[in-house]
Scaffold this active site. Sequence first.
Site, mmCIF file in Angstrom:
data_model
loop_
_atom_site.group_PDB
_atom_site.id
_atom_site.type_symbol
_atom_site.label_atom_id
_atom_site.label_comp_id
_atom_site.label_asym_id
_atom_site.label_seq_id
_atom_site.Cartn_x
_atom_site.Cartn_y
_atom_site.Cartn_z
ATOM 1 N N ASP A 13 0.819 -1.220 0.000
ATOM 2 C CA ASP A 13 0.000 0.000 0.000
ATOM 3 C C ASP A 13 0.851 1.268 0.000
ATOM 4 O OD1 ASP A 13 -2.270 -1.698 0.264
ATOM 5 O OD2 ASP A 13 -1.851 -1.829 2.411
ATOM 6 N N LYS A 16 2.283 2.167 -5.136
ATOM 7 C CA LYS A 16 2.954 1.678 -6.352
ATOM 8 C C LYS A 16 2.100 1.941 -7.590
ATOM 9 C CE LYS A 16 3.222 -2.425 -4.509
ATOM 10 N NZ LYS A 16 2.843 -2.151 -3.121
ATOM 11 N N GLY A 40 -4.284 -4.516 -4.912
ATOM 12 C CA GLY A 40 -5.371 -3.774 -5.557
ATOM 13 C C GLY A 40 -5.232 -2.288 -5.374
ATOM 14 N N HIS A 41 -5.596 -1.557 -6.405
ATOM 15 C CA HIS A 41 -5.644 -0.103 -6.271
ATOM 16 C C HIS A 41 -6.660 0.446 -7.250
ATOM 17 C CE1 HIS A 41 -2.107 -1.168 -8.788
ATOM 18 N NE2 HIS A 41 -2.806 -0.473 -9.661
ATOM 19 N N GLN A 218 2.293 -5.920 -3.135
ATOM 20 C CA GLN A 218 2.597 -5.950 -1.695
ATOM 21 C C GLN A 218 3.918 -5.219 -1.417
ATOM 22 O OE1 GLN A 218 1.658 -9.476 -2.965
ATOM 23 N NE2 GLN A 218 -0.374 -8.603 -2.798
HETATM 24 P P1 IMP Z 1 -2.543 -12.875 1.904
HETATM 25 O O1 IMP Z 1 -1.618 -12.311 0.890
HETATM 26 O O2 IMP Z 1 -3.991 -12.653 1.601
HETATM 27 O O3 IMP Z 1 -2.235 -14.303 2.235
HETATM 28 O O4 IMP Z 1 -2.311 -12.057 3.282
HETATM 29 C C1 IMP Z 1 -1.096 -12.169 4.023
HETATM 30 C C2 IMP Z 1 -0.720 -10.825 4.637
HETATM 31 O O5 IMP Z 1 -0.362 -9.912 3.612
HETATM 32 C C3 IMP Z 1 -1.856 -10.139 5.409
HETATM 33 O O6 IMP Z 1 -1.302 -9.422 6.488
HETATM 34 C C4 IMP Z 1 -2.442 -9.174 4.394
HETATM 35 O O7 IMP Z 1 -3.087 -8.094 5.008
HETATM 36 C C5 IMP Z 1 -1.164 -8.729 3.694
HETATM 37 N N1 IMP Z 1 -1.397 -8.274 2.311
HETATM 38 C C6 IMP Z 1 -1.659 -9.031 1.236
HETATM 39 N N2 IMP Z 1 -1.794 -8.264 0.131
HETATM 40 C C7 IMP Z 1 -1.592 -6.994 0.526
HETATM 41 C C8 IMP Z 1 -1.563 -5.743 -0.163
HETATM 42 O O8 IMP Z 1 -1.730 -5.649 -1.394
HETATM 43 N N3 IMP Z 1 -1.315 -4.644 0.603
HETATM 44 C C9 IMP Z 1 -1.080 -4.727 1.928
HETATM 45 N N4 IMP Z 1 -1.094 -5.865 2.620
HETATM 46 C C10 IMP Z 1 -1.343 -7.003 1.923
#
Ligand code: IMP
Length: 411
Positions: A13, A16, A40-41, A218
């Site tokens: 977040d 990017k 996502g954005h 991420q």
């Molecule tokens: P997962 O990717 O859904 O398995 O989540 C694992 C961890 O990564 C969690 O803490 C989510 O909140 C975090 N996370 C996954 N994708 C994003 C993102 O695009 N932005 C911020 N945090 C993310």
Amino acid sequence: MSADLIVGLQWGDEGKGKVVDLLARDYDFVVRYQGGHNAGHTIVIGEQKYALSLIPSGVLSDTTKNIIANGLVVYPPALIKEIEQFGVLDERLFISSRAHLILDYHIATDKAKEERAKSGAIGTTGRGIGPAYADKISRVGMRMADLLDPQSLVKKIKAHFAFNEAYFKDLGIGEFDEEKYTKDIEFFSQKLSSYIVDTRSLIYEQIKSKTFLLEGAQGTMLDIDHGTYPFVTSSSTVAAGACIGTGLSPKDIGKVFGIIKAYATRVGNGIFPTQDDGEDGELIAQRGKEFGTVTKRKRRCGWFDASVARFAVRVNGVDEVCLMKLDVLDGFEKIKVCTHYELNGKKIDDFVEGAVCVYKEFDGWDKTQGLTNWDDLPENAKKYISALEDLMGARVSIVSTGPKRSETIFR
Ligand code: IMP
């Protein structure tokens, strides 16, 4: 030619999407190399809003082609919905035959495991990311190429359910519904087959004469190897992941842009040393609109963590830093930066139980919002940026002063 790279330096977040949107028109191809629809954005162009999770942000530039490379996990309904925002994307979108599929049982497994873990939950996005990558590593995953033969894919899924019968029953995943999977897979196949190609060969051929931008999702601290394990996502979010996720070699990588916010946020569980649970953190959350675009969860907010930034610059080989959301700090009397951590009075690199953040305070400034010239920045804002550069060991080349494309300083 070489491929430039955009990578998040915190917990995701960082903004990017805005940077890719700004730079995409200068490149022939934009490539996503890891993650899935957990990212996502929203990008606003004029009156039109576009929600992007899987399709690279280059789709918003007419001349740029977009690749969903082998390192991703793709949930077909999410991708189909995204494509529909643009009608069709023939010759503008290419999906790797080697990218893995997220299917409904991955999502059900993700949610069931999180629920069962209670206080030990990761706080995932509930999108099936972890279970899909787990199947990939266990060599029992389904791939985009499988969509080209729907009947065989349904048979494979049926066999997967049979093999995991006890496990799925225990998690409450339910039985294999052949009619539903057949209908779904045929639909996915019909909608997506024309985009599925060997993207590795495409990239090898095109990189001889075309320019590439690799778009990370991420952030560094969510990397499966280098992040705050186990509170991480399930892919390699660092720059090196771009080679694995595309088939490019390290020698193909050109400039690395590191994206970082002027403060820090984290969504989901796990350590976050500079979190501020007081008024300042709340003010940052409100002013920075720090709510997830994917899950709508409120992000945890805090001060810039130079220890994280230094590590991220090092592990990603960052050439230039894009400092995002500087304007969110407008009006703060004092701004804190964590310069390093200490444990029992000794400086340490990794935050551990019992460690403390050592902060330095900076004088605030009135307004940077909307500024487009470096020279117009208030002196205290310049001092802040200069201190961050010294602490990170990298130069800030882009400063973002608002969500619009125009609200940007190119230094
Ligand atoms: P997962 O990717 O859904 O398995 O989540 C694992 C961890 O990564 C969690 O803490 C989510 O909140 C975090 N996370 C996954 N994708 C994003 C993102 O695009 N932005 C911020 N945090 C993310």
